[in-house]
Enzyme design. Structure first.
Site, mmCIF file in Angstrom:
data_model
loop_
_atom_site.group_PDB
_atom_site.id
_atom_site.type_symbol
_atom_site.label_atom_id
_atom_site.label_comp_id
_atom_site.label_asym_id
_atom_site.label_seq_id
_atom_site.Cartn_x
_atom_site.Cartn_y
_atom_site.Cartn_z
ATOM 1 N N SER A 1 -3.493 9.370 8.184
ATOM 2 C CA SER A 1 -2.722 8.480 7.315
ATOM 3 C C SER A 1 -1.488 9.180 6.777
ATOM 4 C CB SER A 1 -3.591 8.017 6.144
ATOM 5 O OG SER A 1 -2.787 7.400 5.165
ATOM 6 N N GLY B 1 0.813 -1.204 0.000
ATOM 7 C CA GLY B 1 0.000 0.000 0.000
ATOM 8 C C GLY B 1 0.847 1.254 0.000
ATOM 9 N N ARG C 1 -7.834 -2.792 -1.227
ATOM 10 C CA ARG C 1 -7.614 -1.670 -0.295
ATOM 11 C C ARG C 1 -8.074 -0.331 -0.895
ATOM 12 N NH1 ARG C 1 -1.888 -2.209 2.501
ATOM 13 N NH2 ARG C 1 -2.890 -0.675 3.867
ATOM 14 N N ARG D 1 1.886 -9.231 8.860
ATOM 15 C CA ARG D 1 1.941 -8.969 10.311
ATOM 16 C C ARG D 1 1.030 -9.918 11.092
ATOM 17 N NH1 ARG D 1 5.307 -4.680 10.103
ATOM 18 N NH2 ARG D 1 4.806 -3.043 8.612
ATOM 19 N N ASP E 1 0.773 -0.184 13.071
ATOM 20 C CA ASP E 1 1.079 -1.518 12.532
ATOM 21 C C ASP E 1 1.376 -2.547 13.622
ATOM 22 O OD1 ASP E 1 0.803 -0.651 9.913
ATOM 23 O OD2 ASP E 1 2.917 -0.125 9.715
HETATM 24 C C1 S3P Z 1 3.109 3.856 6.272
HETATM 25 C C2 S3P Z 1 2.014 4.396 6.876
HETATM 26 C C3 S3P Z 1 0.992 3.610 7.573
HETATM 27 C C4 S3P Z 1 1.464 2.184 7.864
HETATM 28 C C5 S3P Z 1 2.187 1.573 6.696
HETATM 29 C C6 S3P Z 1 3.392 2.410 6.315
HETATM 30 C C7 S3P Z 1 4.061 4.749 5.579
HETATM 31 O O1 S3P Z 1 -0.174 3.540 6.791
HETATM 32 O O2 S3P Z 1 0.366 1.373 8.231
HETATM 33 O O3 S3P Z 1 2.625 0.255 7.028
HETATM 34 O O4 S3P Z 1 5.201 4.332 5.290
HETATM 35 O O5 S3P Z 1 3.698 5.905 5.322
HETATM 36 P P1 S3P Z 1 -1.276 4.718 6.858
HETATM 37 O O6 S3P Z 1 -0.559 5.957 6.643
HETATM 38 O O7 S3P Z 1 -2.244 4.464 5.734
HETATM 39 O O8 S3P Z 1 -1.910 4.578 8.211
#
Ligand code: S3P
Length: 468
Positions: free
Chosen positions: A198, A125, A153, A428, A350
């Site tokens: 986020s 993601g 997602r 995870r 996480d």
């Molecule tokens: C991340 C942000 C988080 C986290 C992901 C890594 C990043 O997601 O869960 O594993 O590197 O910016 P969200 O920003 O969507 O919460």
């Protein structure tokens, strides 16, 4: 040795994004089932791989700077390799030296090239959302694809602000991958107040702002990890960070010129968390985890485990690559249930799957709230963990926004016997339930450990080493 050794899927693939998971989701034939058994104490010193968030960003930002950047300590997990492969498709020259240093010659901001094939983001993601931001202000098209987990997602959260900046999208119904992005050749700056906490959405807007003339601003009512801001400033972008009405505001000046850097990636606290909890739970443990990143926007798990009674000592606190880092010494501890403050959630978003495992063995009840975002991670981590923990004999209640866990006071969990925990392509979940297996009577069988390679390819080897 109680821990089975790593299977063949643990070898990182340096070159291209991994198609394994797509094949898996269709056929189900390559799933790497593994059983984790009751463990002796965890002892000695280990070093977890580089931080995933910082690794993605170092490849992206180096890929935008003209000249050579060098990255050491890069996480060589499938998610980060997907970012490397995408940056290559966009014109960056990226090589790995035999000593593990990655050298990147950037294409230059505004000079990225249209990818000839779809960008395959695998399970990641972060790669997807940050890359969508980056490409939103480059005047060409790109198609994003991913595995079954990533394809479920939500992407509307980035599509919305990036559309305001001038990009256009054709997404699958529900605003998911596969999707096609058409970047704006002259993007417009916006001020965007994040509707969800986020860092990925924040970063997508800031990265679009890099190649957009004028000042792009993100208002962050709830502070999330700040690696994008720190690292972009390190690469020479102009940012201002302030506060308005009690909310954090980040302003980025475009069009920016990034200069190449040497980046040292600290160890990932999100990976360390599995070993921290394992050492707290397994009697007799005394483990040192070296070089763990302790950025305040990431270190909530250490705070919460200490509140539960966990003995976690910080040794040799220092700075690595502009981030606070320490070696952590963890000793087996009696843990107590607590009410986890929802305000701490973004700094350990996480780490909840493994915190739930710790809570299942605590004395008393742990309440967690404000975890809605966990439902849209690699799996729905609230339901997946409620089912997984229930199946190994823990006492768990599921709510819309969290779990209530009645701890067993430190006894062994029953384990899965003949059943298998369903991990839903979520690395995870697999690692959290592996930790549960170490403190179980009958062992815990996990349906598929292959996704662990997305973020922590050395997990099995480190576990075997720490418990031998
Ligand atoms: C991340 C942000 C988080 C986290 C992901 C890594 C990043 O997601 O869960 O594993 O590197 O910016 P969200 O920003 O969507 O919460």
């Amino acid at each position: 040795m109680p821990i089975p050794s790593a299977d063949s899927s643990m070898n990182p693939n340096w070159g291209a994004p991994c198609h394994r998971v797509n094949a898996l989701s269709k056929t189900g034939v390559e799933m790497a089932k593994q059983t984790f058994s009751r463990s002796p104490a965890l002892r000695g010193q280990i070093r977890v791989p580089g931080d995933k968030s910082i690794s993605h960003r170092s490849l992206m930002f180096a890929g935008l700077a003209v000249g050579e950047s060098r990255i050491t300590g890069l996480l060589e997990g499938e998610d980060v390799l997907a970012t490397a492969a995408a940056m290559r498709q966009l014109g960056a020259d990226i090589v790995r030296d035999d000593d593990g240093t990655w050298r990147v010659h950037g294409a230059g901001l505004g000079s990225l090239v249209e990818p000839k094939q779809a960008l395959d983001m695998g399970n990641s993601g972060t790669s997807t959302r940050l890359m969508m931001g980056l490409l939103a202000s480059h005047g060409f098209s790109a198609t994003f694809i991913g595995d079954a987990s990533l394809s479920g997602r939500p992407m509307k959260r980035v599509i919305e602000p990036l559309s305001q900046m001038g990009a256009s999208f054709e997404a699958s119904s529900g605003g998911t991958l596969p999707l096609m992005l058409r970047g704006a050749s002259s993007a417009v700056p916006i001020t965007y107040r994040l509707p969800v906490a986020s860092a990925q959405v924040k970063s997508a807007v800031l990265l679009a702002g890099l190649n957009t003339p004028g000042i792009t601003r993100v208002i962050e009512p709830i502070v999330t990890r700040d690696h994008t801001e720190r690292m972009l400033a390190g690469f020479g972008a102009t940012l201002e960070i302030g506060e308005e009405n009690g909310e954090r505001v980040i302003a980025i000046h475009g069009e920016a010129n990034l200069t190449p850097q040497d980046v040292v990636v600290p160890g990932d606290p999100s990976s360390a968390a599995f070993f921290i909890v394992a050492a707290l739970l397994v009697p007799g443990s005394d483990l040192v985890i070296e070089n763990v990143g302790l950025n305040a926007t990431r270190a909530g798990i250490v705070t919460v485990l200490r509140q539960m009674g966990g003995q976690i000592e910080e040794l040799n606190r220092r700075e690595v690559g502009g981030e606070p880092v320490a070696d952590l010494r963890i000793k087996h501890s009696v843990l107590f249930g607590i009410d986890v403050d929802p305000a701490i959630v973004p700094s350990m978003v996480d780490e909840f799957p493994v915190l739930f495992v710790a809570a299942a063995l605590a004395k008393g009840t742990t309440h967690t709230r404000g975890l809605e975002e966990l439902r849209v991670k690699e799996s729905d981590r609230i339901t997946t963990m409620a089912n997984a923990l229930t199946s190994v004999g823990a006492n768990v209640e599921e709510h819309e926004d969290g779990l209530t866990i009645h701890g067993n006071g430190g006894d062994l969990l029953r384990g899965t016997a003949n059943a298998r925990v369903k991990t839903h392509l979520d690395h995870r979940i697999a690692m959290a339930m592996a930790v549960a297996g170490l403190v179980s009577r009958d062992g815990v069988s996990v349906d598929d450990t292959a996704p662990i390679a997305t973020s922590f390819p050395t997990f099995m080897d480190l576990l075997a080493g720490a418990t031998s």
